[in-house]
Scaffold this active site. Structure first.
Site, mmCIF file in Angstrom:
data_model
loop_
_atom_site.group_PDB
_atom_site.id
_atom_site.type_symbol
_atom_site.label_atom_id
_atom_site.label_comp_id
_atom_site.label_asym_id
_atom_site.label_seq_id
_atom_site.Cartn_x
_atom_site.Cartn_y
_atom_site.Cartn_z
ATOM 1 C CD GLU A 1 3.356 2.139 7.230
ATOM 2 O OE1 GLU A 1 2.979 2.437 6.090
ATOM 3 O OE2 GLU A 1 4.544 2.141 7.563
ATOM 4 C CD GLU B 1 6.480 -1.909 7.675
ATOM 5 O OE1 GLU B 1 6.806 -0.970 6.922
ATOM 6 O OE2 GLU B 1 5.406 -2.518 7.575
HETATM 7 C C1 FCB Z 1 5.655 0.881 4.697
HETATM 8 C C2 FCB Z 1 4.724 -0.286 4.404
HETATM 9 C C3 FCB Z 1 5.434 -1.485 3.824
HETATM 10 C C4 FCB Z 1 6.488 -1.064 2.831
HETATM 11 C C5 FCB Z 1 7.433 -0.074 3.453
HETATM 12 C C6 FCB Z 1 8.571 0.329 2.569
HETATM 13 O O1 FCB Z 1 4.943 2.063 4.590
HETATM 14 O O2 FCB Z 1 4.072 -0.688 5.579
HETATM 15 O O3 FCB Z 1 4.493 -2.348 3.274
HETATM 16 O O4 FCB Z 1 5.880 -0.538 1.717
HETATM 17 O O5 FCB Z 1 6.707 1.067 3.834
#
Ligand code: FCB
Length: 456
Positions: A161, A356
């Site tokens: 990210e 994710e």
């Molecule tokens: C993302 C992050 C991770 C966690 C999730 C909920 O932005 O990469 O570390 O904080 O959100």
């Protein structure tokens, strides 16, 4: 449908779960300083968090019991190289080697993220990502990772990210290092970060002991067409890859962070809009950034609605009153896992991983000693149904990593949010498997057949 080789996994990051140990030899990272200043919710810090550094054997045994076969985690740069460059902390090498070996003993394939925000304070003190040498520093770290772990691991992601650690970290100041810098600095930072990605790809390949596969894990909210009308779809796509955010929020976009990596140039629209703030960008920089990699990762949590206005131009659509939200207030929008991958695949043509996705819930231990989290099951069921829809539409989606295995330190939100499949009692370190973990186990076992979208 999910192909037989579809990768079902879970994701985590070092800082959020590992904790510290007085004798661990790790260096401080920018999040330590952030927490010391009391900026995280309720004054929380990650000194202990899930104490995973002392409990990983049990944690991987639990993963195995729950049928997890693929695990994305990060190496902490500051732990491995306490000053960020130069000296390598051999204790950290031993710990991560043992961790990976233990994962593999439990039948779990490792996917290493190089940088999930554990930026060494020692380098931050020299200007951090703003320093012109920052790409070389990151490449040096990548080389150390490849030297020490590539015999045990085949899959690597460079950056997690970049939109967040550049924008939240250096523009809004909500994340460590907590800066609100002038715009031109933030464009320089992002350019350095992208160069760092390219240099890390080269360093990883040069120092790897075996052939490895490399990806990148950016993020962004997904623009969702308000209806299936092709004009709304076009409008959403235009916003998704366009530049509709205010300048003080400019890092929330997809194409500035992904076009250079996958297409070898910054997007024209952005170059025009950002012209007054841009650093020097050379052809050699762009070649460096566009090193060929093997797949694209994308962290996807939610989306927002867009439609075509009367003049055909995109219009943002207000959410319906009382729309569904997660515990931390993020909207529940399952279609983001259809439109996001579809738009990304159309534009970049890369094999994709959802690196994710998941939700925070107000989880609690019930009188029966269990943690019942029906909302999370509902959320995942609907989101995964949209992954299947994208696959059915021909998107080359190779895998999905649920965020996350253990409840953990959620950055500026401290311990206020629980995203885990497994509940952690932070007083006792007791782990309690939530209902959704047993449910996800069945999803993995049946390769998605139990999803409600597959019910007759
Ligand atoms: C993302 C992050 C991770 C966690 C999730 C909920 O932005 O990469 O570390 O904080 O959100």
């Amino acid at each position: 449908m999910f192909s037989e080789n579809f990768i079902w996994g879970v994701a985590s990051s070092a800082y959020q779960i590992e904790g510290r140990d007085q004798a661990d030899g790790a260096g401080a990272c920018v999040w330590d300083a952030y927490c010391e200043q009391g900026k995280s919710y309720d004054g929380a810090d990650a000194t202990i968090t899930c104490d995973h550094m002392h409990r990983y054997k049990e944690d991987f045994a639990l993963m195995r019991q729950l049928g997890v076969k693929h695990y994305r985690f990060s190496i902490s740069w500051a732990r491995l190289m306490p000053e960020g460059i130069g000296r390598v902390n051999e204790q950290a090498v031993a710990m991560y080697r043992d961790m990976i070996t233990e994962m593999k003993k439990n039948g779990i394939t490792p996917y290493i993220t190089l940088f999930h925000w554990e930026y060494p304070q020692a380098l931050q003190d020299q200007g951090g990502w703003l320093n012109e040498h920052s790409p070389e520093w990151f490449a040096e770290y990548a080389a150390v990772v490849a030297e020490n772990f590539s015999d045990l691991c085949e899959y690597f992601f460079t950056l997690n990210e970049p939109q967040c650690f550049t924008g939240l970290g250096h523009l809004s100041g909500a994340h460590a290092p907590g800066y609100k810098l002038p715009l031109q600095y933030t464009f320089q930072i992002v350019h350095n970060v992208l160069k760092a990605h390219g240099m890390a790809v080269l360093a990883l390949r040069e120092h790897a002991k075996h052939p490895i596969k490399i990806g990148y894990a950016p993020t962004c909210g997904v623009a969702l067409p308000a209806t299936d009308d092709p004009r709304d779809v076009e409008a959403a796509k235009k916003v998704y890859f366009g530049f509709y955010s205010d300048l003080d929020n400019w890092t929330w976009n997809v194409s500035w962070f992904s076009d250079p990596v996958f297409l070898g140039h910054y997007p024209e629209e952005g170059l025009k809009k950002f012209a007054p703030y841009l650093p020097k960008i050379t052809e050699a920089d762009m070649e460096l950034i566009a090193q060929p990699i093997d797949f694209m990762g994308q962290n996807v949590y939610n989306g927002y609605l867009v439609r075509a206005g009367a003049d055909g131009e995109p219009e943002f659509v207000k959410r319906a009153p009382g729309y569904a939200k997660t515990a931390c207030g993020w909207p529940v929008t399952p279609e983001c896992l259809y439109w996001g991958p579809k738009f990304l695949y159309e534009r970049y043509g890369m094999p994709l991983f959802i690196t994710e996705n998941g939700m925070s819930c107000h989880d609690m231990v019930s009188a029966d000693g269990c943690v019942h989290d029906p909302n999370r099951i509902e959320f995942l069921d609907r989101y995964l149904g949209q992954v299947q829809r994208a696959l059915d539409d021909g998107v080359d989606l190779r895998g999905y990593f649920e965020w996350t295995f253990l409840d953990n330190f959620e950055w500026e939100k401290g311990y206020n949010e629980r995203f885990g499949m497994v509940y952690v009692d932070f007083q006792t370190q007791k782990r309690i498997v939530k209902d959704s973990a047993y449910w996800y186990q069945k999803v993995m076992e049946t390769n998605g057949a139990i999803l409600s979208c597959n019910r007759p």
